[in-house]
Design a protein around this motif. Structure first.
Motif, PDB file in Angstrom:
ATOM      1  N   UNK A 274      50.280  24.968   5.282  1.00  0.00           N
ATOM      2  CA  UNK A 274      50.975  25.927   6.043  1.00  0.00           C
ATOM      3  C   UNK A 274      52.515  26.293   5.352  1.00  0.00           C
ATOM      4  N   UNK A 275      52.999  25.400   4.737  1.00  0.00           N
ATOM      5  CA  UNK A 275      54.324  25.898   4.061  1.00  0.00           C
ATOM      6  C   UNK A 275      54.001  26.689   2.936  1.00  0.00           C
ATOM      7  N   UNK A 276      53.216  26.261   1.895  1.00  0.00           N
ATOM      8  CA  UNK A 276      52.986  27.105   0.843  1.00  0.00           C
ATOM      9  C   UNK A 276      52.238  28.228   1.035  1.00  0.00           C
ATOM     10  N   UNK A 277      51.586  28.376   2.083  1.00  0.00           N
ATOM     11  CA  UNK A 277      50.861  29.474   2.610  1.00  0.00           C
ATOM     12  C   UNK A 277      51.764  30.681   3.224  1.00  0.00           C
ATOM     13  N   UNK A 278      52.771  30.248   3.623  1.00  0.00           N
ATOM     14  CA  UNK A 278      53.610  31.244   4.097  1.00  0.00           C
ATOM     15  C   UNK A 278      53.868  31.192   5.501  1.00  0.00           C
ATOM     16  N   UNK A 279      53.095  30.453   6.476  1.00  0.00           N
ATOM     17  CA  UNK A 279      52.615  30.687   7.922  1.00  0.00           C
ATOM     18  C   UNK A 279      53.218  29.283   8.649  1.00  0.00           C
ATOM     19  N   UNK A 280      54.069  28.610   8.025  1.00  0.00           N
ATOM     20  CA  UNK A 280      54.723  27.404   8.841  1.00  0.00           C
ATOM     21  C   UNK A 280      55.840  27.819   9.380  1.00  0.00           C
ATOM     22  N   UNK A 281      56.772  28.504   8.829  1.00  0.00           N
ATOM     23  CA  UNK A 281      58.116  29.022   9.116  1.00  0.00           C
ATOM     24  C   UNK A 281      58.042  30.460   9.269  1.00  0.00           C
ATOM     25  N   UNK A 282      59.312  31.142   9.667  1.00  0.00           N
ATOM     26  CA  UNK A 282      59.420  32.570   9.469  1.00  0.00           C
ATOM     27  C   UNK A 282      60.081  32.700   8.017  1.00  0.00           C
ATOM     28  N   UNK A 283      60.336  34.016   7.773  1.00  0.00           N
ATOM     29  CA  UNK A 283      60.846  34.262   6.347  1.00  0.00           C
ATOM     30  C   UNK A 283      62.192  34.010   6.171  1.00  0.00           C
ATOM     31  N   UNK A 284      63.045  33.442   7.144  1.00  0.00           N
ATOM     32  CA  UNK A 284      64.277  32.903   6.728  1.00  0.00           C
ATOM     33  C   UNK A 284      64.089  31.328   6.704  1.00  0.00           C
TER      34      UNK A 284
END
Length: 589
Positions: free
Chosen positions: A315-325
């Protein structure tokens, strides 16, 4: 260390995870641009009462919620349980702390094919009472009839569809109430669930999330901690401060039983978060189903399928764990679709008030970019948001965004009027070129009406060629939002029947080419918030009257049909092409 890794480390700090309360931000809404002035050819009207959906959804006390379990609510399903070609409705319900009042039960409504429904709960065997949460729909034994899996605070239930209008509870026999060989504890709070054929053997397996361990005797009471207050008002504690939940994967043995493979598959390693809705689909276009899990107040999960029976959490490395901030959000509902028409599946996730919902654009290889601000979605931060869809409601060929809203704190309204318990639904219409516009008053009374809504499901209950909505309202009957479309846009519905793949083709991706546009959709057993949609995929075609269809079946076969006429439902059987075409008569006069 990359920026994403650093931000994730900060978000996962012990202070963040173990302090009481819910992840809340204070985000100022982005300025609204000038209205486009374009007509929206879709209008929603709530016809639930006249359609026969009149029983209220009980979920805790109406005026005051003492514990988190009373606030979260439940989902709903559109399904054709009797295979008559018309969508029926399965409505979940909860209870009250002092005990279930009369009528607090899950309910099955049969479609009468005339715009009304009949409550057939008593005869169906589905009238369970308890704190129901999520539902997944899928044919786990490939007998041609959809079965149901339901999670609860206090366990799970697997219902086998007997094919005669009745269901049988087969939970104990199937082994889906077991955790590593032992019966799961009663304090386990079941949340999202999904049927998924993760190993491509043609049998539907089960991914089940649990939100947290929730024991009333151990949970702090509202207001007991400084962090169990919001805007100066005591509120229920959690989820932070409660034990983080986890995921469990059950492999289908093909004989009506399931085996817990959570550890060997790797899903058990996804920990430290509070999982809610599950969406299983092929996000990296490699032909295997991945697993996205929206998590409350913590980082969300994306489990990549390794093609060997195992998953890696990316999730983290794919960009969907957190928002852009790099901030965690109160992830609740999930919609999957192709908003920018590039043939890959994007993700839309709903969140708490004083924050934006988030839109993640897929690059086609399973890496995502947060495009919330650029797309125009950041103008809305007022509402706590739940069920969601990425669907073309006006048949103009561009998928729109829909979500339900509703506060979790009924006692807050009298002291902080800016945060009412009941709030309207929301639609962001797709303007093309990656841009959306919120419709404040332009989508009909069914959207503007205020409720404290939770799960919602999407499908064409009256078979008239558009996408309708059924939504859960806490303390009230559900809403049935009939969509009336004008403007002359064309459409195509696709129903898949697997042969080597699972019978319902759950996990398939369908790509429809219409004119210069190319749109992907996935067949899923759960999305929105804890809910299940019509498995007949609906594509608005705009002015186009023919389309090409590509099917990426769950077992790996890719099948292409060069030309299909618009304004009909086509049934496609794996390996055999189109086996049936239907044109819909409207039930309306």
């Amino acid at each position: 260390m990359t920026r994403r890794e650093l931000l994730a480390l900060l978000a996962a700090s012990p202070a963040a995870i173990y302090s009481q309360g819910m992840s809340r931000r204070t985000v100022a809404p982005a300025p609204r641009g000038k209205p486009s002035g374009l007509p929206f050819h879709s209008r929603f009207t709530d016809i639930a009462s006249s359609a026969g959906l009149r029983a209220p959804v009980i979920y805790g006390a109406n005026a005051r919620k003492l514990y988190l379990t009373e606030t979260v609510g439940c989902g709903v399903a559109f399904l054709d349980y009797d295979n008559d070609g018309w969508l029926d409705i399965f409505v979940l319900s909860g209870s009250r702390l002092e005990g279930a009042p009369a009528g607090a039960t899950n309910r099955l409504y049969k479609n009468n094919r005339d715009g009304t429904f009949t409550d057939v709960t008593a005869a169906s065997g589905l009238g369970h009472t308890g704190w129901a949460c999520a539902v997944a729909v899928g044919d786990y034994d490939n007998d041609g009839f959809d079965d149901l899996f339901v999670t609860y605070w206090g366990g799970y239930t697997l219902y086998h569809n007997n094919g005669n209008g009745t269901f049988t509870d087969v939970t104990a026999k199937s082994g889906t109430n077991r955790k590593a060989g032992a019966v799961a504890p009663a304090s386990e709070w079941g949340s999202g669930c999904a049927f998924v054929d993760y190993n491509r053997d043609g049998l539907l397996d089960l991914l089940v999330a649990h939100y947290t361990e929730f024991d009333l005797a151990a949970v702090p009471k509202m207001g007991e901690s400084a962090t169990c207050n919001w805007k100066g008002v005591p509120v229920p504690c959690g989820p932070r401060g409660l034990p983080p939940g986890g995921l469990r994967l059950y492999r289908n043995n093909g004989d009506g039983t399931f085996t817990d493979v959570s550890v060997e598959s790797g899903v058990a390693r996804a920990t430290g978060s509070y999982p809610m809705t599950i969406a299983a689909a092929d996000f990296d276009n490699d032909g295997w189903q991945d697993l996205y899990v929206a998590c409350d107040s913590t980082a969300s999960f994306l489990l990549k399928n390794n093609h060997d029976g195992t998953f890696n959490e990316v999730g983290l490395e794919s960009g969907v764990a957190l928002n852009d901030d790099g901030m965690e959000q109160a992830g609740m509902g999930v919609a999957v679709g192709d908003y920018n028409l590039d043939g890959s599946l994007d993700i839309f996730k709903t969140h708490f008030s004083d924050d934006t919902c988030v839109l993640y654009r897929n690059d086609g290889k399973g890496s995502f970019e947060d495009v919330t601000v650029a797309s125009g979605l950041a103008v809305e931060t007022r509402y706590t948001c739940w069920g969601a869809a990425m669907a073309d409601f006006d048949n103009d060929g561009l998928p729109d965004l829909f979500f339900t809203t509703g506060s979790i704190y009924p006692e807050l309204e009298s002291k902080v009027p800016a945060h009412p318990f009941k709030t309207p639904r929301a639609i962001f219409r797709n303007l093309g070129a990656g841009k959306f516009e919120e419709l404040i008053d332009g989508a009909g009374p069914g959207i503007a009406a205020a409720h404290s809504s939770r799960g919602c499901a999407f499908g064409d209950f009256d078979n008239d060629g558009d996408v309708d909505v059924v939504a859960i309202n806490l303390g009230e009957p559900p809403s049935l939002l009939r969509n009336d479309v004008s403007g002359g846009g064309h459409w195509l519905k696709v129903k898949l029947v697997g042969t080597k793949s699972n019978r319902g083709a759950i996990g398939a991706t369908v790509i429809v080419q219409y004119g210069s546009r190319r749109q992907a959709q996935a067949v899923m057993s759960q999305s929105s918030f804890y809910s299940a949609n019509d498995r007949r995929l609906h594509f608005g075609l705009g002015a186009e009257t023919v389309a090409g269809v590509e099917i990426r079946w769950p077992n790996g076969l890719v099948e292409r049909i060069e030309r299909v006429d618009a304004d009909r439902l086509v049934t496609i059987q794996e390996g055999a092409g189109v086996v049936k075409q239907e044109r819909f008569p409207s039930v309306r006069g």
